[in-house]
Motif scaffolding. Structure first.
Motif, short mmCIF file in Angstrom:
data_model
loop_
_atom_site.label_atom_id
_atom_site.label_comp_id
_atom_site.label_asym_id
_atom_site.label_seq_id
_atom_site.Cartn_x
_atom_site.Cartn_y
_atom_site.Cartn_z
N LEU A 127 -35.71 27.03 19.88
CA LEU A 127 -34.36 27.51 19.60
C LEU A 127 -34.39 28.68 18.62
O LEU A 127 -33.63 29.64 18.75
CB LEU A 127 -33.50 26.37 19.03
N GLN A 128 -35.28 28.63 17.64
CA GLN A 128 -35.42 29.72 16.68
C GLN A 128 -35.88 31.00 17.36
O GLN A 128 -35.43 32.11 17.00
CB GLN A 128 -36.39 29.32 15.57
N PHE A 175 -25.61 24.43 12.85
CA PHE A 175 -26.69 23.61 12.34
C PHE A 175 -26.22 22.17 12.10
O PHE A 175 -25.04 21.91 11.88
CB PHE A 175 -27.24 24.18 11.03
N GLN A 176 -27.18 21.26 12.09
CA GLN A 176 -26.88 19.84 11.83
C GLN A 176 -26.26 19.64 10.45
O GLN A 176 -25.33 18.85 10.28
CB GLN A 176 -28.17 19.01 11.93
N LYS A 226 -39.11 21.78 19.92
CA LYS A 226 -37.78 22.13 20.40
C LYS A 226 -37.01 23.04 19.44
O LYS A 226 -36.37 24.00 19.86
CB LYS A 226 -36.97 20.87 20.73
N SER A 227 -37.05 22.76 18.14
CA SER A 227 -36.36 23.63 17.18
C SER A 227 -37.05 24.98 17.08
O SER A 227 -36.39 26.01 16.89
CB SER A 227 -36.29 22.96 15.80
N VAL A 272 -30.20 21.89 20.94
CA VAL A 272 -31.28 20.94 20.68
C VAL A 272 -30.63 19.62 20.26
O VAL A 272 -29.73 19.60 19.41
CB VAL A 272 -32.21 21.45 19.55
N THR A 273 -31.08 18.52 20.84
CA THR A 273 -30.57 17.21 20.44
C THR A 273 -31.60 16.13 20.71
O THR A 273 -32.41 16.25 21.63
CB THR A 273 -29.26 16.86 21.18
N LEU A 319 -25.75 28.81 19.94
CA LEU A 319 -26.89 27.92 19.77
C LEU A 319 -26.51 26.79 18.82
O LEU A 319 -25.80 27.02 17.85
CB LEU A 319 -28.09 28.68 19.19
N ASP A 325 -28.29 23.38 16.80
CA ASP A 325 -29.47 22.59 16.46
C ASP A 325 -29.02 21.24 15.91
O ASP A 325 -28.58 21.15 14.76
CB ASP A 325 -30.34 23.33 15.44
N GLU A 326 -29.08 20.21 16.74
CA GLU A 326 -28.64 18.86 16.37
C GLU A 326 -27.22 18.89 15.76
O GLU A 326 -27.00 18.37 14.65
CB GLU A 326 -29.62 18.21 15.38
N ILE A 369 -24.62 30.46 15.68
CA ILE A 369 -25.53 29.33 15.48
C ILE A 369 -24.83 28.23 14.68
O ILE A 369 -24.19 28.49 13.67
CB ILE A 369 -26.81 29.77 14.74
#
Length: 230
Positions: free
Chosen positions: A48-49, A89-90, A44-45, A198-199, A164, A166-167, A87
């Motif tokens: 996204l990338q 990020f977590q 999944k990541s 993404v989660t 986007l 990512d978590e 973007i």
């Protein structure tokens, strides 16, 4: 609009070849909200990338408005990312020695925005996420939720077409998670953004209008209740 055609990604892990993505076809319309979910290591990541132009597929094409990101030079790809893609990020990815305002301004430097305009736009972006009184604080002086709001402001300050994540709530408690998701939903609707997240959080995935589930590098897209928003 995104159009992914036959996107595969392979990489080597010692003597082993890992197939992170296998011949993925996917269309994401302007203004879509898509959540990507799947097991750890399922790809999944990596997907996204590819969508964000942070990595290139081994084969296949990743088109954004008809331009194949995989075929662009690094300079042109950097320009597309800096102007069109925000973007989150977590881990927030804030620079610890810079204030909230200075962190947000960093997104505008590659675009050649002059210092005075950078300061003005960064301040406005921070006000829009409820941090107008915290813009001169460094990350260690902010809570986790506030740091993620700075990261959201940094992603939005360049007025991207695509956002986007990512978590983005992975390091937050449940209450703060809900606040951040409500903020993201408001921003996406206000600015008409295409939002791809993404989660691992099934509660968030259940609310997504579209859900892309990845297992063993293959994707299945489910259309969910259109009245439900993130």
């Amino acid at each position: 609009m995104y159009k992914l055609t036959g996107v595969s990604k392979q990489y080597s892990r010692g003597k082993e070849t890992v197939h992170a993505l296998r011949s993925i076809d996917l269309v994401i319309e302007d203004g879509d909200q898509l959540v990507i979910q799947g097991p750890t290591g399922g790809g999944k990541s990596t997907l996204l990338q590819m969508i964000g132009g942070l990595d290139r597929p081994t084969s296949g094409s990743v088109e954004l408005d008809g331009t194949d990101l995989a075929q662009l030079s690094e300079a042109k790809l950097t320009k597309v990312r800096s102007e069109n893609i925000g973007i989150i990020f977590q881990s927030f990815n804030l620079i610890p020695t810079l204030t909230a305002q200075e962190n947000v301004e960093t997104a505008l430097v590659p675009m050649g925005v002059k210092p005075a305009e950078r300061r003005e736009r960064a301040a406005e972006a921070l006000r829009s996420v409820g941090l107008g009184e915290r813009m001169h604080h460094v990350p260690t002086e902010l809570s986790g939720g506030q740091q993620q709001r700075v990261a959201i402001a940094r992603a939005l300050v360049k007025k991207p077409k695509v956002l986007l994540a990512d978590e983005p709530t992975g390091n937050l408690d449940e209450g703060t998670r809900d606040d951040i998701m409500a903020l993201l939903d408001t921003m996406c609707q206000e600015y008409g953004l295409t939002f791809i997240m993404v989660t691992h959080d099934s509660a968030l995935a259940a609310k997504a209008p579209r859900l892309a589930t990845i297992r063993a590098g293959r994707v299945t897209v489910t259309e969910q209740a259109q009245s439900v928003r993130l």
